[in-house]
Design a protein around this motif. Sequence first.
Motif, PDB file in Angstrom:
ATOM      1  N   LEU A 146       1.117  -1.175  -0.293  1.00  0.00           N
ATOM      2  CA  LEU A 146       0.209  -0.556   0.008  1.00  0.00           C
ATOM      3  C   LEU A 146       0.572   1.218  -0.165  1.00  0.00           C
ATOM      4  CD1 LEU A 146      -2.874   1.046  -0.165  1.00  0.00           C
ATOM      5  CD2 LEU A 146      -2.759   1.079   2.566  1.00  0.00           C
ATOM      6  N   SER A 147       0.516   2.008  -0.642  1.00  0.00           N
ATOM      7  CA  SER A 147       1.162   3.276  -1.142  1.00  0.00           C
ATOM      8  C   SER A 147       1.070   4.182  -1.990  1.00  0.00           C
ATOM      9  CB  SER A 147       2.918   2.604  -2.220  1.00  0.00           C
ATOM     10  OG  SER A 147       2.600   3.103  -3.493  1.00  0.00           O
ATOM     11  N   PRO A 148       0.971   5.184  -2.405  1.00  0.00           N
ATOM     12  CA  PRO A 148       0.197   6.750  -3.071  1.00  0.00           C
ATOM     13  C   PRO A 148       0.212   5.774  -4.721  1.00  0.00           C
ATOM     14  CG  PRO A 148       2.312   7.019  -1.659  1.00  0.00           C
ATOM     15  CD  PRO A 148       2.038   6.151  -1.262  1.00  0.00           C
ATOM     16  N   VAL A 175      -3.760  -6.789  -0.536  1.00  0.00           N
ATOM     17  CA  VAL A 175      -3.699  -5.369  -1.328  1.00  0.00           C
ATOM     18  C   VAL A 175      -2.799  -5.194   0.717  1.00  0.00           C
ATOM     19  CG1 VAL A 175      -2.945  -2.909  -0.714  1.00  0.00           C
ATOM     20  CG2 VAL A 175      -4.355  -3.539  -2.774  1.00  0.00           C
ATOM     21  N   LYS A 176      -1.002  -5.049   0.684  1.00  0.00           N
ATOM     22  CA  LYS A 176      -1.036  -5.386   2.447  1.00  0.00           C
ATOM     23  C   LYS A 176       0.137  -3.744   2.517  1.00  0.00           C
ATOM     24  CE  LYS A 176       1.055  -6.543   5.977  1.00  0.00           C
ATOM     25  NZ  LYS A 176       2.673  -7.872   5.773  1.00  0.00           N
ATOM     26  N   ASN A 205      -4.747  -6.536   3.629  1.00  0.00           N
ATOM     27  CA  ASN A 205      -3.644  -7.015   4.652  1.00  0.00           C
ATOM     28  C   ASN A 205      -3.177  -6.438   5.112  1.00  0.00           C
ATOM     29  OD1 ASN A 205      -3.005  -8.748   1.614  1.00  0.00           O
ATOM     30  ND2 ASN A 205      -3.911 -10.076   3.180  1.00  0.00           N
ATOM     31  N   LEU A 206      -3.590  -5.962   6.788  1.00  0.00           N
ATOM     32  CA  LEU A 206      -3.676  -5.791   7.872  1.00  0.00           C
ATOM     33  C   LEU A 206      -2.011  -5.772   8.541  1.00  0.00           C
ATOM     34  CD1 LEU A 206      -6.461  -4.161   8.834  1.00  0.00           C
ATOM     35  CD2 LEU A 206      -4.791  -2.876   7.104  1.00  0.00           C
ATOM     36  N   LEU A 236      -6.543  -9.158   9.188  1.00  0.00           N
ATOM     37  CA  LEU A 236      -5.829  -8.665  10.498  1.00  0.00           C
ATOM     38  C   LEU A 236      -4.690  -9.562  10.744  1.00  0.00           C
ATOM     39  CD1 LEU A 236      -4.977  -7.117  12.780  1.00  0.00           C
ATOM     40  CD2 LEU A 236      -5.789  -8.161  14.582  1.00  0.00           C
ATOM     41  N   GLU A 237      -3.266  -9.033  10.159  1.00  0.00           N
ATOM     42  CA  GLU A 237      -2.301 -10.309   9.901  1.00  0.00           C
ATOM     43  C   GLU A 237      -1.424 -10.813  10.906  1.00  0.00           C
ATOM     44  OE1 GLU A 237      -1.883 -11.734   7.095  1.00  0.00           O
ATOM     45  OE2 GLU A 237      -3.715 -10.747   5.812  1.00  0.00           O
TER      46      GLU A 237
END
Length: 352
Positions: free
Chosen positions: A77-79, A97-98, A133-134, A173-174
């Motif tokens: 996850l990024s801009p 997406v992580k 994915n967090l 939640l990873e």
Amino acid sequence: MSTTTISVPSPADFHVHLRQGNLSQLVTPHVREGGFRLAYVMPNLTPPITTTDQALEYKATLERIDPETEFLMTLYLSPDLTPDEVRRAKAAGIVGVKSYPRGVTTNSDGGIESYEAYYPAFGAMQEVDMVLNLHGEVPSDASANIHVINAEPTFLPHLRKLHAHFPRLRIVLEHATTRAAVETVKSLGATVACTITAHHLALTVDDWAGQSWNYCKPIAKFPDDREALRQVIREGHPRFFLGSDSAPHPSMKKSTSSPDHGCAAGIYTSPILLPLTAHLLESFGALDKLEGFVSKNGRAFYKKEIASIDGNNIVRLRKRKAGVTGTYSLKEEEVVSFWAGKELDWEIDNQG
Ligand SMILES: O=C1C[C@@H](C(=O)O)NC(=O)N1
């Protein structure tokens, strides 16, 4: 289920680090050797995998190393993750997406500082049914008394808020490590799931304080937290499943013998993952939940059910004590596995 052999249909590891270059050549085959048929691949490379094109190139490289393992890809996850990029990723078969909060773990310097900034991307992910994915920790902040021990419980309000805003977005939640995390995930809806690593089923704080090989992020917590992880597996809760977070680092980076470098966060379990998981589940009375934990639950959440169960995707374990190989090397790369030198009660019998 016999007590001397267990057959598991197509085990899936829903969180694994396969790195790049020679290290990747060394560790990628270990997914299959460790009993797994599917690898959900983390994107925290240098540079991170932030676009669809990068993820597809990475996937092709992994498939060249091991054509028989199924690789599911994620973006960091990024801009770069605009709603258009989300739609492109989905169309290309990228699954998730992580999100890495900035500075909490390996290669998270480019991590995020605000969840709200990504609401347009999360909205698009919800629409096209991609998974978020967090990494569930907030960065340490001495002024707010936030540190490695309370970083996960302090993160949980973010999870609640994201689920409230995006109730149809599938969120994982990873690598949960606390009772608070287990209870939070249980209290949320069917779109929220949770991975648990094998090593967090084994370790507590006493095992990594002073033992750099057992250092990972999030750190292993207290015995009561570990008990909550074990209990939710014993219950066979369908929204909890294995994601190993197997994270190889060169031996030199794990050792604290030199004062000029710290210790890298990460524990390497891929080569022994299925026997290790069986050994641990048996030790706390959950061996009958092995199939759900390593195959069915995660596959159901990710909609990756096995098309047909035949000899090719059944992995058999037999009960026989086997020592854990310590060191694996290729060219200049050397990694050391979790539990090196110890014995496991189970070993892989045959692989289809
Ligand atoms: O989240 C993570 C990342 C991983 C790595 O080494 O990439 N190592 C960890 O211990 N936790």
